[in-house]
Design a protein around this motif. Structure first.
Motif, PDB file in Angstrom:
ATOM      1  N   ILE A 119       0.939  -1.025   0.034  1.00  0.00           N
ATOM      2  CA  ILE A 119       0.079  -0.034  -0.070  1.00  0.00           C
ATOM      3  C   ILE A 119       0.948   1.382   0.042  1.00  0.00           C
ATOM      4  N   GLY A 120       2.099   1.212   0.800  1.00  0.00           N
ATOM      5  CA  GLY A 120       2.890   2.254   0.964  1.00  0.00           C
ATOM      6  C   GLY A 120       3.563   2.665  -0.594  1.00  0.00           C
ATOM      7  N   VAL A 121       3.775   1.463  -1.540  1.00  0.00           N
ATOM      8  CA  VAL A 121       4.467   1.821  -2.633  1.00  0.00           C
ATOM      9  C   VAL A 121       3.568   2.409  -3.611  1.00  0.00           C
ATOM     10  N   GLY A 122       2.266   1.914  -3.530  1.00  0.00           N
ATOM     11  CA  GLY A 122       0.982   2.533  -4.223  1.00  0.00           C
ATOM     12  C   GLY A 122       0.787   3.867  -3.850  1.00  0.00           C
ATOM     13  N   TYR A 123       0.707   4.239  -2.546  1.00  0.00           N
ATOM     14  CA  TYR A 123       0.282   5.553  -1.970  1.00  0.00           C
ATOM     15  C   TYR A 123       1.390   6.586  -2.426  1.00  0.00           C
ATOM     16  N   THR A 124       2.812   6.163  -2.650  1.00  0.00           N
ATOM     17  CA  THR A 124       3.731   7.189  -2.840  1.00  0.00           C
ATOM     18  C   THR A 124       3.721   7.412  -4.518  1.00  0.00           C
ATOM     19  N   VAL A 125       3.529   6.199  -5.205  1.00  0.00           N
ATOM     20  CA  VAL A 125       3.518   6.424  -6.609  1.00  0.00           C
ATOM     21  C   VAL A 125       2.451   7.143  -7.259  1.00  0.00           C
ATOM     22  N   SER A 126       1.065   6.841  -6.522  1.00  0.00           N
ATOM     23  CA  SER A 126      -0.229   7.660  -7.064  1.00  0.00           C
ATOM     24  C   SER A 126       0.090   9.286  -6.727  1.00  0.00           C
ATOM     25  N   ARG A 127       0.618   9.385  -5.330  1.00  0.00           N
ATOM     26  CA  ARG A 127       0.684  10.831  -5.093  1.00  0.00           C
ATOM     27  C   ARG A 127       1.588  11.756  -5.879  1.00  0.00           C
ATOM     28  N   THR A 128       2.746  11.068  -6.294  1.00  0.00           N
ATOM     29  CA  THR A 128       3.784  11.590  -6.996  1.00  0.00           C
ATOM     30  C   THR A 128       3.306  11.901  -8.438  1.00  0.00           C
ATOM     31  N   LEU A 129       2.609  10.938  -8.977  1.00  0.00           N
ATOM     32  CA  LEU A 129       2.135  11.145 -10.342  1.00  0.00           C
ATOM     33  C   LEU A 129       0.995  12.224 -10.342  1.00  0.00           C
ATOM     34  N   PHE A 130      -0.009  12.359  -9.440  1.00  0.00           N
ATOM     35  CA  PHE A 130      -0.725  13.371  -9.066  1.00  0.00           C
ATOM     36  C   PHE A 130      -0.359  14.803  -9.086  1.00  0.00           C
ATOM     37  N   LEU A 131       0.863  14.875  -8.320  1.00  0.00           N
ATOM     38  CA  LEU A 131       1.286  16.158  -8.233  1.00  0.00           C
ATOM     39  C   LEU A 131       1.989  16.744  -9.451  1.00  0.00           C
ATOM     40  N   TRP A 132       2.752  15.855 -10.131  1.00  0.00           N
ATOM     41  CA  TRP A 132       3.375  16.264 -11.513  1.00  0.00           C
ATOM     42  C   TRP A 132       2.235  16.621 -12.536  1.00  0.00           C
ATOM     43  N   VAL A 133       1.223  15.787 -12.689  1.00  0.00           N
ATOM     44  CA  VAL A 133       0.168  15.787 -13.543  1.00  0.00           C
ATOM     45  C   VAL A 133      -0.635  17.057 -13.286  1.00  0.00           C
ATOM     46  N   SER A 134      -0.623  17.478 -12.112  1.00  0.00           N
ATOM     47  CA  SER A 134      -1.400  18.690 -11.650  1.00  0.00           C
ATOM     48  C   SER A 134      -0.423  19.826 -12.203  1.00  0.00           C
ATOM     49  N   VAL A 135       0.816  19.887 -12.056  1.00  0.00           N
ATOM     50  CA  VAL A 135       1.602  20.889 -12.534  1.00  0.00           C
ATOM     51  C   VAL A 135       1.324  21.270 -14.193  1.00  0.00           C
ATOM     52  N   ILE A 136       0.963  20.174 -14.805  1.00  0.00           N
ATOM     53  CA  ILE A 136       0.707  20.273 -16.299  1.00  0.00           C
ATOM     54  C   ILE A 136      -0.785  20.725 -16.308  1.00  0.00           C
ATOM     55  N   ASP A 137      -1.598  19.945 -15.825  1.00  0.00           N
ATOM     56  CA  ASP A 137      -3.025  20.307 -15.983  1.00  0.00           C
ATOM     57  C   ASP A 137      -3.620  20.420 -14.412  1.00  0.00           C
ATOM     58  N   ARG A 138      -3.751  21.542 -14.057  1.00  0.00           N
ATOM     59  CA  ARG A 138      -4.386  21.814 -12.673  1.00  0.00           C
ATOM     60  C   ARG A 138      -5.602  21.381 -12.289  1.00  0.00           C
ATOM     61  N   PRO A 139      -5.871  20.545 -11.310  1.00  0.00           N
ATOM     62  CA  PRO A 139      -7.185  19.963 -11.257  1.00  0.00           C
ATOM     63  C   PRO A 139      -8.073  20.895 -10.407  1.00  0.00           C
ATOM     64  N   SER A 140      -9.296  20.498 -10.378  1.00  0.00           N
ATOM     65  CA  SER A 140     -10.367  21.387  -9.750  1.00  0.00           C
ATOM     66  C   SER A 140      -9.870  21.115  -8.134  1.00  0.00           C
ATOM     67  N   PRO A 141     -10.447  22.103  -7.513  1.00  0.00           N
ATOM     68  CA  PRO A 141     -10.329  22.007  -5.861  1.00  0.00           C
ATOM     69  C   PRO A 141     -11.011  20.576  -5.275  1.00  0.00           C
ATOM     70  N   ALA A 142     -11.937  20.675  -5.927  1.00  0.00           N
ATOM     71  CA  ALA A 142     -12.835  19.274  -5.336  1.00  0.00           C
ATOM     72  C   ALA A 142     -12.287  17.902  -5.388  1.00  0.00           C
ATOM     73  N   PHE A 143     -11.515  18.040  -7.046  1.00  0.00           N
ATOM     74  CA  PHE A 143     -11.150  16.508  -7.191  1.00  0.00           C
ATOM     75  C   PHE A 143      -9.909  16.523  -6.445  1.00  0.00           C
ATOM     76  N   ALA A 144      -8.872  17.715  -6.311  1.00  0.00           N
ATOM     77  CA  ALA A 144      -7.932  17.465  -5.625  1.00  0.00           C
ATOM     78  C   ALA A 144      -8.278  16.996  -4.120  1.00  0.00           C
ATOM     79  N   LEU A 145      -9.257  17.631  -3.571  1.00  0.00           N
ATOM     80  CA  LEU A 145      -9.232  17.115  -2.085  1.00  0.00           C
ATOM     81  C   LEU A 145      -9.811  15.820  -1.898  1.00  0.00           C
TER      82      LEU A 145
END
Length: 424
Positions: free
Chosen positions: A201-227
Motif C-alpha cells: 500500500i505504501g508503494v502505491g500511495y507514494t507512486v499515486s501521489r507523485t504522479l498526481f502532483l506532477w500531472v497537476s503541474v501540467i493540468d491543474r485539477p479542480s479543488p474538489a477533485f484534488a481534495l
C-alpha cells in the motif's frame, strides 16, 4: 470532525500505544536487542508523524510562526522512522555466515545498510532547503497536497520525500515477502504478511501521489477533485499504518503470552522459593524480596530468573536432606496418599510435605547429619522441572503447621519402632 479525522486520531493512538508497549525492550534490552530498539524507533517516529497529521495538531502548527510547520515536522519524524525500519531490516536480514554463498536478500540488506543513513541525511537537508525556498507558504494549508496541487515548488518538495518513502516501502515489502514465505510459525507468517501488505500500500500511495502532483503541474485539477484524491489516499495510508501496527505486534503478542506464563510461574513459585531462601540466605544471587518487587525487576529476564529459582530450590532441598532421616520420604508419601484421592496430585503433595517437614526440622534445631533419601527427579528438561515445581509450590501453600507436626511425629514413631525391632 469528519470520519477521516477521527480515523487519524485512532491510528495515531494505536501507533503510540504500540510504541509505549514496546518501549521497555528498547530501553532495558541488551546488545542483542538492537533489532527491538530499531523497531521501537520506527513506532515512535511514525507515532509522532501521525499526530502531526491530526486536525488539531496540524491546524495549530500550520498557523504558527512557521507556516505549514506540521508538514516539515511530519516529514522529519517520518524520515527518522524510515531510517529506523531500514536499520531493523539490516539487523534482521543482513547477518549471515561468511562461509559459502551469501543469499540475495542478505546482499540486498547489506547494500541498504551502506546507503540508508546517507540517504536519510541527504533527504532531510534537501527537504529543509526546498521547504524554506521553493514551497509557496504564503497561506497556511489544511491539506498540503490538495492545497498545493499544481505548484511546482511543492511538487518538487513532496517528490523528494515520496522518492525516499517509496524506496523504503519497496525494500520492506521485498524483504518481508521473502520472510513470509519462509516463516514456519503461523502467527509470524500472518504478522509478516500484514506488514508486507502495508508496504505494498505504501508503494502505491507514494507512486499515486507523485504522479498526481506532477500531472497537476501540467493540468491543474479542480479543488474538489484534488481534495477528494487527497482524502482517498490519506485513508489508504491510515489503512497502511493499521496493518503495519497490528502485523508488527502479532509476534510480540505471542512473546507477551509467554511472558504472562512466566510471570504466573513466578507468582506460584515465589512462596516456596522465598521460604527456602529465607532459611538459606546465602543461596540466591540476591536477597529474596517480596513478590511485587520480584515481578517488577527488569535487570534479569523472567525466564532466567525462574531457572535460577528452580536451581535455588533444588540446592535448598539438597541441604535439607542433612536434617531429616530416610524415613521422612515414605512418611510424606503415605500422608499424601491419605490426603488426596487424585494420584496426579499425590506426587507434588508428597514433595511439599517432605520440604515443609524438613524445613521445620531444620528451623527447630535438628542436627545436621548424613544426606537422607529424597524423591526422584520428575522432569526430563528444564521446562518440565519448572512445571513440576509449580505443582509442588501449589501443594506447599496448602500444608498446615499441624499437618507438618503430624508427619514429623509419624517419622519419630517409625524410628522408635525400627529401633525397638533392632533391639529385639
Amino acid at each position: 470532525m469528519t470520519p477521516l479525522d477521527l480515523a487519524g486520531y485512532l491510528i495515531a493512538g494505536l501507533m503510540t500505544a504500540v510504541a509505549v508497549w514496546r518501549m521497555p525492550a528498547a530501553l532495558w534490552g541488551d546488545e542483542e536487542d538492537r533489532r527491538r530498539r530499531a523497531l521501537w524507533g520506527c513506532y515512535a517516529g511514525f507515532a509522532a508523524a501521525l499526530w502531526t497529521k491530526t486536525r488539531a495538531v496540524r491546524t495549530g502548527l500550520n498557523n504558527s510562526a512557521v507556516t505549514d510547520l506540521s508538514v516539515l515536522i511530519k516529514h522529519y519524524t517520518a524520515t527518522v522512522a524510515i531510517l529506523a525500519i531500514l536499520s531493523y531490516i539490516v539487523a534482521i536480514y543482513g547477518q549471515y555466515p561468511e562461509a559459502g554463498d551469501v543469499p540475495r536478500h542478505v546482499r540486498f540488506a547489506r547494500m541498504i545498510q551502506q546507503v540508508a543513513a546517507k540517504a536519510s541525511v541527504a533527504t532531510l537537508i534537501l527537504l529543509t532547503v526546498l521547504f524554506f525556498t521553493v514551497v509557496d507558504r504564503s497561506v497556511p494549508s489544511d491539506r498540503f497536497v490538495s492545497d498545493h496541487a499544481g505548484q511546482w515548488g511543492a511538487t518538487l518538495y513532496m517528490s523528494v520525500f515520496y522518492l525516499y518513502l517509496g524506496a523504503a516501502s519497496a525494500v520492506c515489502a521485498y524483504q518481508w515477502a521473502l520472510a513470509t514465505a519462509g516463516a514456519r510459525l503461523r502467527h509470524l507468517r500472518v504478522g509478516l504478511g500484514m506488514m508486507t501488505f502495508a508496504m505494498v500500500i505504501g508503494v502505491g500511495y507514494t507512486v499515486s501521489r507523485t504522479l498526481f502532483l506532477w500531472v497537476s503541474v501540467i493540468d491543474r485539477p479542480s479543488p474538489a477533485f484534488a481534495l477528494e484524491f487527497d482524502e482517498v489516499t490519506e485513508a489508504a495510508q491510515l489503512v497502511l499504518f493499521a496493518f503495519f501496527a497490528v502485523g508488527a505486534s502479532l509476534p510480540a503478542l505471542s512473546e507477551g503470552r509467554r511472558r504472562v506464563r512466566l510471570w504466573r510461574a513466578q507468582t506460584r513459585l515465589h512462596g516456596l522459593w522465598y521460604e527456602l531462601m529465607t532459611a538459606f540466605p546465602d543461596q540466591p544471587f540476591e536477597p529474596p524480596a517480596s513478590l511485587r518487587r520480584e515481578l517488577t525487576r527488569f535487570d534479569t529476564p523472567a525466564d532466567l530468573r525462574i531457572d535460577r529459582w528452580a536451581a535455588d530450590i533444588a540446592d535448598a532441598v539438597e541441604k535439607l536432606r542433612h536434617y531429616v532421616p530416610d524415613t521422612l520420604l515414605p512418611a510424606a508419601g503415605a500422608a499424601a496418599a491419605r490426603d488426596t484421592a487424585n494420584p496426579a496430585k499425590a506426587g507434588p503433595l508428597a514433595d511439599a510435605y517432605w520440604i515443609k517437614a524438613a524445613l521445620t526440622a531444620r528451623n527447630t534445631g535438628a542436627a545436621a547429619g548424613p544426606a537422607a533419601a529424597v524423591g526422584t527427579q520428575h522432569a526430563t528438561d528444564q521446562d518440565d522441572e519448572v512445571a513440576w515445581l509449580v505443582e509442588v509450590a501449589a501443594a506447599y501453600r496448602t500444608v498446615s503447621e499441624d499437618r507438618t507436626r503430624q508427619i514429623l511425629a509419624s517419622v519419630t514413631a517409625m524410628e522408635t519402632t525400627e529401633k525397638t525391632q533392632e533391639k529385639a
